[in-house]
Scaffold this motif. Structure first.
Motif, PDB file in Angstrom:
ATOM      1  N   GLU A 223      14.725   7.585  -5.938  1.00  0.00           N
ATOM      2  CA  GLU A 223      14.054   8.842  -5.647  1.00  0.00           C
ATOM      3  C   GLU A 223      12.556   8.597  -5.684  1.00  0.00           C
ATOM      4  OE1 GLU A 223      15.556  11.894  -8.194  1.00  0.00           O
ATOM      5  OE2 GLU A 223      17.620  11.515  -7.604  1.00  0.00           O
ATOM      6  N   ASP A 224      11.780   9.648  -5.548  1.00  0.00           N
ATOM      7  CA  ASP A 224      10.329   9.545  -5.524  1.00  0.00           C
ATOM      8  C   ASP A 224       9.902   8.452  -4.544  1.00  0.00           C
ATOM      9  OD1 ASP A 224       7.642   9.987  -6.161  1.00  0.00           O
ATOM     10  OD2 ASP A 224       7.673   8.476  -7.741  1.00  0.00           O
ATOM     11  N   GLN A 225      10.436   8.538  -3.326  1.00  0.00           N
ATOM     12  CA  GLN A 225      10.133   7.511  -2.329  1.00  0.00           C
ATOM     13  C   GLN A 225       8.807   7.810  -1.649  1.00  0.00           C
ATOM     14  OE1 GLN A 225      13.307   6.342   0.230  1.00  0.00           O
ATOM     15  NE2 GLN A 225      14.862   6.744  -1.315  1.00  0.00           N
ATOM     16  N   ARG A 226       8.011   6.761  -1.534  1.00  0.00           N
ATOM     17  CA  ARG A 226       6.717   6.848  -0.863  1.00  0.00           C
ATOM     18  C   ARG A 226       6.554   5.607  -0.004  1.00  0.00           C
ATOM     19  NH1 ARG A 226       3.131   6.773  -5.829  1.00  0.00           N
ATOM     20  NH2 ARG A 226       4.988   5.930  -6.760  1.00  0.00           N
ATOM     21  N   SER A 227       5.955   5.779   1.159  1.00  0.00           N
ATOM     22  CA  SER A 227       5.724   4.605   1.993  1.00  0.00           C
ATOM     23  C   SER A 227       4.569   4.825   2.958  1.00  0.00           C
ATOM     24  CB  SER A 227       6.989   4.227   2.778  1.00  0.00           C
ATOM     25  OG  SER A 227       7.297   5.237   3.713  1.00  0.00           O
ATOM     26  N   VAL A 228       3.996   3.713   3.357  1.00  0.00           N
ATOM     27  CA  VAL A 228       2.984   3.690   4.412  1.00  0.00           C
ATOM     28  C   VAL A 228       3.377   2.551   5.337  1.00  0.00           C
ATOM     29  CG1 VAL A 228       0.575   3.226   5.001  1.00  0.00           C
ATOM     30  CG2 VAL A 228       1.118   4.578   2.973  1.00  0.00           C
ATOM     31  N   MET A 229       3.476   2.853   6.639  1.00  0.00           N
ATOM     32  CA  MET A 229       3.772   1.808   7.616  1.00  0.00           C
ATOM     33  C   MET A 229       2.655   1.779   8.644  1.00  0.00           C
ATOM     34  SD  MET A 229       6.973   1.102  10.150  1.00  0.00           S
ATOM     35  CE  MET A 229       8.005   0.372   8.908  1.00  0.00           C
ATOM     36  N   LEU A 230       2.238   0.569   8.951  1.00  0.00           N
ATOM     37  CA  LEU A 230       1.256   0.361  10.002  1.00  0.00           C
ATOM     38  C   LEU A 230       1.899  -0.433  11.124  1.00  0.00           C
ATOM     39  CD1 LEU A 230      -1.856  -0.652   7.875  1.00  0.00           C
ATOM     40  CD2 LEU A 230      -1.524   1.481   9.117  1.00  0.00           C
ATOM     41  N   HIS A 231       1.695   0.022  12.347  1.00  0.00           N
ATOM     42  CA  HIS A 231       2.135  -0.722  13.524  1.00  0.00           C
ATOM     43  C   HIS A 231       0.909  -1.422  14.093  1.00  0.00           C
ATOM     44  CE1 HIS A 231       6.117   1.120  13.689  1.00  0.00           C
ATOM     45  NE2 HIS A 231       5.506   2.203  13.238  1.00  0.00           N
ATOM     46  N   GLY A 232       1.120  -2.629  14.590  1.00  0.00           N
ATOM     47  CA  GLY A 232      -0.007  -3.371  15.134  1.00  0.00           C
ATOM     48  C   GLY A 232       0.420  -4.679  15.749  1.00  0.00           C
ATOM     49  N   THR A 233      -0.513  -5.635  15.740  1.00  0.00           N
ATOM     50  CA  THR A 233      -0.223  -6.954  16.296  1.00  0.00           C
ATOM     51  C   THR A 233      -0.430  -8.013  15.222  1.00  0.00           C
ATOM     52  OG1 THR A 233      -2.494  -7.231  17.079  1.00  0.00           O
ATOM     53  CG2 THR A 233      -0.900  -6.301  18.643  1.00  0.00           C
ATOM     54  N   LEU A 234       0.360  -9.054  15.321  1.00  0.00           N
ATOM     55  CA  LEU A 234       0.297 -10.192  14.415  1.00  0.00           C
ATOM     56  C   LEU A 234      -0.131 -11.408  15.218  1.00  0.00           C
ATOM     57  CD1 LEU A 234       0.992 -11.558  11.686  1.00  0.00           C
ATOM     58  CD2 LEU A 234       3.311 -11.844  12.582  1.00  0.00           C
ATOM     59  N   GLU A 235      -1.101 -12.130  14.686  1.00  0.00           N
ATOM     60  CA  GLU A 235      -1.599 -13.304  15.395  1.00  0.00           C
ATOM     61  C   GLU A 235      -1.841 -14.430  14.398  1.00  0.00           C
ATOM     62  OE1 GLU A 235      -5.089 -14.266  18.660  1.00  0.00           O
ATOM     63  OE2 GLU A 235      -5.015 -12.327  17.678  1.00  0.00           O
TER      64      GLU A 235
ATOM     65  N   ALA B  73      -2.369 -15.639   8.960  1.00  0.00           N
ATOM     66  CA  ALA B  73      -2.348 -14.855  10.182  1.00  0.00           C
ATOM     67  C   ALA B  73      -3.189 -13.601   9.977  1.00  0.00           C
ATOM     68  CB  ALA B  73      -0.921 -14.485  10.548  1.00  0.00           C
ATOM     69  N   VAL B  74      -3.401 -12.894  11.076  1.00  0.00           N
ATOM     70  CA  VAL B  74      -4.149 -11.641  11.056  1.00  0.00           C
ATOM     71  C   VAL B  74      -3.239 -10.547  11.613  1.00  0.00           C
ATOM     72  CG1 VAL B  74      -6.150 -10.413  11.987  1.00  0.00           C
ATOM     73  CG2 VAL B  74      -6.336 -12.824  11.381  1.00  0.00           C
ATOM     74  N   PHE B  75      -3.195  -9.414  10.913  1.00  0.00           N
ATOM     75  CA  PHE B  75      -2.489  -8.228  11.396  1.00  0.00           C
ATOM     76  C   PHE B  75      -3.544  -7.175  11.713  1.00  0.00           C
ATOM     77  CE2 PHE B  75      -0.820  -4.004  10.790  1.00  0.00           C
ATOM     78  CZ  PHE B  75       0.352  -4.035  11.519  1.00  0.00           C
ATOM     79  N   ARG B  76      -3.513  -6.672  12.968  1.00  0.00           N
ATOM     80  CA  ARG B  76      -4.461  -5.641  13.382  1.00  0.00           C
ATOM     81  C   ARG B  76      -3.715  -4.344  13.674  1.00  0.00           C
ATOM     82  NH1 ARG B  76      -6.636 -10.284  15.336  1.00  0.00           N
ATOM     83  NH2 ARG B  76      -8.824 -10.620  14.841  1.00  0.00           N
ATOM     84  N   PRO B  77      -4.027  -3.274  12.935  1.00  0.00           N
ATOM     85  CA  PRO B  77      -3.371  -1.987  13.222  1.00  0.00           C
ATOM     86  C   PRO B  77      -3.741  -1.486  14.615  1.00  0.00           C
ATOM     87  CG  PRO B  77      -4.505  -1.932  11.103  1.00  0.00           C
ATOM     88  CD  PRO B  77      -4.923  -3.191  11.792  1.00  0.00           C
ATOM     89  N   THR B  78      -2.770  -0.899  15.300  1.00  0.00           N
ATOM     90  CA  THR B  78      -3.014  -0.350  16.632  1.00  0.00           C
ATOM     91  C   THR B  78      -2.677   1.132  16.715  1.00  0.00           C
ATOM     92  OG1 THR B  78      -0.806  -1.027  17.349  1.00  0.00           O
ATOM     93  CG2 THR B  78      -2.636  -2.560  17.803  1.00  0.00           C
TER      94      THR B  78
END
Length: 164
Positions: A80-92, A102-107
């Motif tokens: 319970e007490d679920q919390r989340s943050v998701m970022l979509h982007g590119t991985l290079e 590597a580098v992750f850039r949010p898009t």
């Protein structure tokens, strides 16, 4: 990429709920064979991108720049007490001997669950709009609901003694 005027600060503020820079998110992407691959990794926010410390080498490593996501999440022992943050982007993959990783850039703006107030009315408007679109797309009519029967069931349940 500019998420919005306060995108950089917003990401840093959201990550503070998960231990800030010391949190290890889950990185997900499609590997070189097109199969889903996820790994927990160290990620440091620079204000524009994330520097990732842990990435697989060999066949699991993603080729070039690929779509990816980073997920920070928390829940208690009872899930319970679920919390989340998701970022979509590119991985290079970063090239060079001195800085492996590597580098992750949010898009896109962060997808946040459990940390911000929910606009329930907007949520139900979205549900209604999507339901209507589904019915139209499949040439279906909305189901007929016997509201009187439903009210009788509700009244019966409310009349029963509670055993909890």
């Amino acid at each position: 990429m500019t998420l919005n005027a306060d995108g950089d600060d917003r990401i840093a503020d959201l990550l503070a709920h998960f231990g800030g820079q010391s949190a290890n998110p889950v990185l997900s992407f499609l590997d070189a064979e097109g199969l889903p691959f996820s790994i927990r990794c160290g990620a440091r926010w620079t204000g524009e991108s994330f520097l990732l410390k842990t990435l697989p080498s060999g066949p699991g490593a993603p080729p070039g720049r690929v779509p990816a996501s980073l997920l920070w999440h928390h829940h208690d022992e009872s899930l319970e007490d679920q919390r989340s943050v998701m970022l979509h982007g590119t991985l290079e993959q970063k090239e060079g001997r001195h800085e492996p990783g590597a580098v992750f850039r949010p898009t896109a703006p962060p997808v946040v669950v459990g940390l911000e107030p929910v606009d329930v009315e907007a949520l139900f408007r979205t549900f209604n709009r999507r339901s209507d679109a589904y019915l139209e797309r499949h040439s279906l009519q909305p189901p007929q609901v016997d509201w009187e029967a439903l009210e009788r069931i509700i009244a019966k349940v409310r009349a029963e003694p509670r055993t909890r």
